[in-house]
Design a protein around this motif. Structure first.
Motif, mmCIF file in Angstrom:
data_model
loop_
_atom_site.group_PDB
_atom_site.id
_atom_site.type_symbol
_atom_site.label_atom_id
_atom_site.label_comp_id
_atom_site.label_asym_id
_atom_site.label_seq_id
_atom_site.Cartn_x
_atom_site.Cartn_y
_atom_site.Cartn_z
ATOM 1 N N CYS A 126 3.090 49.251 -4.067
ATOM 2 C CA CYS A 126 2.938 49.668 -5.465
ATOM 3 C C CYS A 126 2.415 48.515 -6.313
ATOM 4 O O CYS A 126 1.486 48.677 -7.115
ATOM 5 C CB CYS A 126 4.276 50.147 -6.020
ATOM 6 S SG CYS A 126 4.895 51.706 -5.349
ATOM 7 N N GLY A 130 -1.160 48.164 -8.346
ATOM 8 C CA GLY A 130 -1.250 47.857 -9.767
ATOM 9 C C GLY A 130 -2.142 46.663 -10.044
ATOM 10 O O GLY A 130 -2.942 46.680 -10.992
ATOM 11 N N VAL A 204 3.829 50.480 -9.885
ATOM 12 C CA VAL A 204 2.387 50.231 -10.012
ATOM 13 C C VAL A 204 2.119 49.553 -11.355
ATOM 14 O O VAL A 204 1.354 48.579 -11.446
ATOM 15 C CB VAL A 204 1.587 51.541 -9.880
ATOM 16 C CG1 VAL A 204 0.119 51.314 -10.227
ATOM 17 C CG2 VAL A 204 1.705 52.109 -8.464
#
Length: 235
Positions: A126, A130, A204
């Motif tokens: 995650c 991001g 994220v």
């Protein structure tokens, strides 16, 4: 780099046509979402990415113009993620709600794309996703669609779990303070057990916001229907 983010709940009930007679119950949440989207517009992004939980068939990127529908919820209502040609796949419900919010706000401040993330996606991936989003353009904004635990009451979708309130409180504190480390520290297994579909999208966001120095505000917090809903704005 990330210049702003809005965090909104993702239930299709946020759409009045879906909620029907119960539409007024989420009126305050809709107002808070509008306020959060105004923060995104004011940040003058080069790109907006809508991030939300998705099942296995709906994970991955969605181009501008991708369409979604609420017909599966008994309503003949369709949405589109910005202007563009219709994509090959329909948006998952979380991104469809995000597209509805943007349409309601008359979004035209920047190109908009979508990203569906798997609810079980591990934290490290995650965060990596991001970081990749934040590097896409000089000024990136995120609209992050996700709910807290679904176990706050006996009538909640996941029934009552005594751990749910503490989990949601920790998430609310992290979102209110734009606390990247606290979001990244949310327990993946516990979130899964509590049916907290927002955990992966929030993480994220944590990856995208690393080093951005954003401030946060919590605009809404409640648990109607036994599900934790939060609205936050980071800028």
């Amino acid at each position: 780099m990330l210049v702003a983010a809005a965090v909104c709940p993702a239930p299709p009930l946020l759409v009045p046509e879906v909620a029907a007679g119960a539409a007024a119950e989420l009126g305050d949440a809709r107002t808070a979402c509008s306020d959060a989207l105004a923060v995104l517009a004011a940040s003058r992004p080069d790109l907006l990415v809508v991030v939300g939980a998705a099942d296995q068939d709906h994970r991955g990127p969605y181009p501008q113009g991708a369409r979604g529908s609420f017909r599966g919820f008994g309503v003949e209502a369709d949405v589109q993620l910005g202007d563009g040609e219709e994509g090959a796949r329909l948006l998952p419900p979380s991104l469809a709600v995000g597209a509805w919010l943007l349409g309601r706000a008359g979004w035209g401040s920047a190109p908009v794309e979508g990203l569906g993330v798997g609810e079980p996606l591990e934290t490290a991936r995650c965060l990596e996703a991001g970081r990749g989003l934040a590097a896409r353009e000089g000024r990136v904004a995120l609209l992050v669609m996700g709910d807290g635990s679904a176990c706050r009451t006996l009538k909640a979708p996941g029934y009552l779990d005594d751990r749910a309130a503490a989990f949601d409180a920790a998430a609310a504190r992290a979102l209110a303070a734009a606390d990247v480390a606290a979001l990244a520290a949310l327990d993946t297994e516990l979130a899964y057990e509590l049916k907290a579909a927002g955990r992966a999208p929030w993480q994220v966001l944590a990856g995208a916001a690393e080093g951005a120095g954003l401030d946060g505000r919590l605009l809404y917090e409640d648990a109607p229907y036994g599900v934790g809903y939060f609205v936050a704005a980071w800028s």
